[in-house]
Design a protein around this motif. Structure first.
Motif, short mmCIF file in Angstrom:
data_model
loop_
_atom_site.label_atom_id
_atom_site.label_comp_id
_atom_site.label_asym_id
_atom_site.label_seq_id
_atom_site.Cartn_x
_atom_site.Cartn_y
_atom_site.Cartn_z
N PRO A 146 -7.57 -4.53 7.81
CA PRO A 146 -7.38 -5.25 6.55
C PRO A 146 -7.38 -4.33 5.32
CG PRO A 146 -9.40 -5.97 7.69
CD PRO A 146 -8.74 -4.96 8.55
N TRP A 147 -7.95 -3.18 5.43
CA TRP A 147 -8.03 -2.26 4.30
C TRP A 147 -6.97 -1.15 4.34
CZ3 TRP A 147 -11.87 -2.84 8.00
CH2 TRP A 147 -11.86 -1.88 9.01
N SER A 148 -6.05 -1.21 5.28
CA SER A 148 -5.11 -0.09 5.47
C SER A 148 -4.23 0.15 4.25
CB SER A 148 -4.25 -0.30 6.71
OG SER A 148 -3.45 -1.44 6.57
N GLY A 149 -3.87 -0.89 3.52
CA GLY A 149 -3.08 -0.69 2.30
C GLY A 149 -3.88 0.07 1.26
N TRP A 150 -5.15 -0.30 1.12
CA TRP A 150 -6.01 0.41 0.16
C TRP A 150 -6.27 1.84 0.62
CZ3 TRP A 150 -6.00 -1.26 -4.41
CH2 TRP A 150 -5.91 -2.62 -4.68
N LEU A 151 -6.30 2.05 1.92
CA LEU A 151 -6.47 3.41 2.44
C LEU A 151 -5.29 4.29 2.03
CD1 LEU A 151 -8.35 5.15 4.23
CD2 LEU A 151 -6.91 4.52 6.16
N SER A 185 -7.16 -0.40 16.17
CA SER A 185 -8.39 -0.72 15.45
C SER A 185 -9.02 0.58 14.99
CB SER A 185 -9.34 -1.51 16.35
OG SER A 185 -9.72 -0.71 17.45
N GLY A 186 -9.91 0.48 14.06
CA GLY A 186 -10.57 1.66 13.53
C GLY A 186 -10.20 1.89 12.07
N TRP A 187 -10.71 2.96 11.52
CA TRP A 187 -10.55 3.24 10.09
C TRP A 187 -9.10 3.41 9.67
CZ3 TRP A 187 -14.05 2.43 6.56
CH2 TRP A 187 -15.37 2.38 6.95
N CYS A 188 -8.30 4.11 10.44
CA CYS A 188 -6.93 4.43 10.04
C CYS A 188 -5.89 3.52 10.69
CB CYS A 188 -6.62 5.88 10.36
SG CYS A 188 -7.62 7.02 9.40
N ALA A 189 -6.31 2.46 11.31
CA ALA A 189 -5.36 1.56 11.98
C ALA A 189 -4.49 0.86 10.95
CB ALA A 189 -6.12 0.52 12.80
N ALA A 190 -3.21 0.78 11.25
CA ALA A 190 -2.26 0.15 10.34
C ALA A 190 -2.54 -1.34 10.18
CB ALA A 190 -0.84 0.37 10.84
N GLU A 191 -3.14 -1.95 11.17
CA GLU A 191 -3.39 -3.39 11.13
C GLU A 191 -4.77 -3.74 10.58
OE1 GLU A 191 -2.44 -4.92 15.00
OE2 GLU A 191 -0.37 -4.21 14.87
N GLY A 234 0.82 -1.21 0.00
CA GLY A 234 0.00 0.00 0.00
C GLY A 234 0.86 1.26 0.00
N PHE A 235 1.94 1.20 0.75
CA PHE A 235 2.87 2.33 0.83
C PHE A 235 3.48 2.60 -0.54
CE2 PHE A 235 6.74 4.40 2.66
CZ PHE A 235 6.11 5.27 3.53
N LEU A 236 3.97 1.54 -1.18
CA LEU A 236 4.59 1.69 -2.50
C LEU A 236 3.55 1.93 -3.59
CD1 LEU A 236 7.32 -1.06 -2.15
CD2 LEU A 236 7.55 1.41 -1.82
N GLY A 237 2.34 1.38 -3.42
CA GLY A 237 1.26 1.65 -4.37
C GLY A 237 0.86 3.11 -4.35
N ALA A 238 0.79 3.70 -3.17
CA ALA A 238 0.48 5.12 -3.07
C ALA A 238 1.57 5.96 -3.74
CB ALA A 238 0.34 5.53 -1.60
N ALA A 239 2.83 5.54 -3.59
CA ALA A 239 3.92 6.26 -4.25
C ALA A 239 3.79 6.18 -5.76
CB ALA A 239 5.27 5.69 -3.80
N GLY A 240 3.41 5.02 -6.27
CA GLY A 240 3.22 4.87 -7.71
C GLY A 240 2.09 5.75 -8.23
#
Length: 158
Positions: A131-136, A123-129, A71-77
């Motif tokens: 399941p959707w955090s990469g897509w976020l 936990s929560g919307w912006c939590a790194a753990e 997700g980190f590298l995808g955002a960079a791309g």
């Protein structure tokens, strides 16, 4: 999902190297954009330096982020593509230099913030753990690129 307790923390040397990388990215990109008269080559060079620098910053900082690396590298791309796409959106070299150049600092800086500031909750919307955090992260990169393009379009209309 990454375990935030096993992540390496940056040392002062790491932070210094990151700031040096950031300065080199900005010097290269802004230096090329400052060439007079502005030309297509200088704009493409500046955009390529900013896009490549954004990718380089994300690659360097990926070791410290608690978020998924993809997700980190995808955002960079996505953000690098947004920078390169801005040359198509504003094809006039002088206009690109005056309208886009002032906004290029934010792209590599985003990754410094995301890598060094620990997430607030497990936990929560912006939590790194989550399941959707990469897509976020990819969505945040897309949002920042969309903001760049929207301000450019509004500047062209007004």
């Amino acid at each position: 999902m990454p375990n935030t307790t096993t992540l390496k923390h940056p040392t002062r040397r790491d932070i210094g190297l990151t700031l040096l990388l950031y300065a080199a990215i900005m010097a290269a990109s802004l230096g090329l954009a400052a060439l007079r008269p502005a030309s297509t080559a200088s704009v493409l060079g500046s955009a390529a330096a900013a896009a490549g620098g954004t990718l380089a910053m994300a690659l360097y900082l990926a070791r410290w982020t608690p978020y998924p690396r993809w997700g980190f590298l995808g955002a960079a791309g996505v953000m690098a593509a947004g920078i390169l796409g801005s040359t198509l959106l504003v094809p006039d070299a002088a206009a690109w230099t005056s309208e886009v150049k002032p906004m290029l600092w934010m792209h590599p800086w985003f990754f410094m913030v995301m890598a060094w500031i620990p997430p607030g909750a497990r936990s929560g919307w912006c939590a790194a753990e989550a399941p959707w955090s990469g897509w976020l992260l990819v969505g945040a990169g897309a949002l920042l690129s969309a903001l760049l393009w929207t301000t450019l379009l509004l500047a062209r209309v007004m």
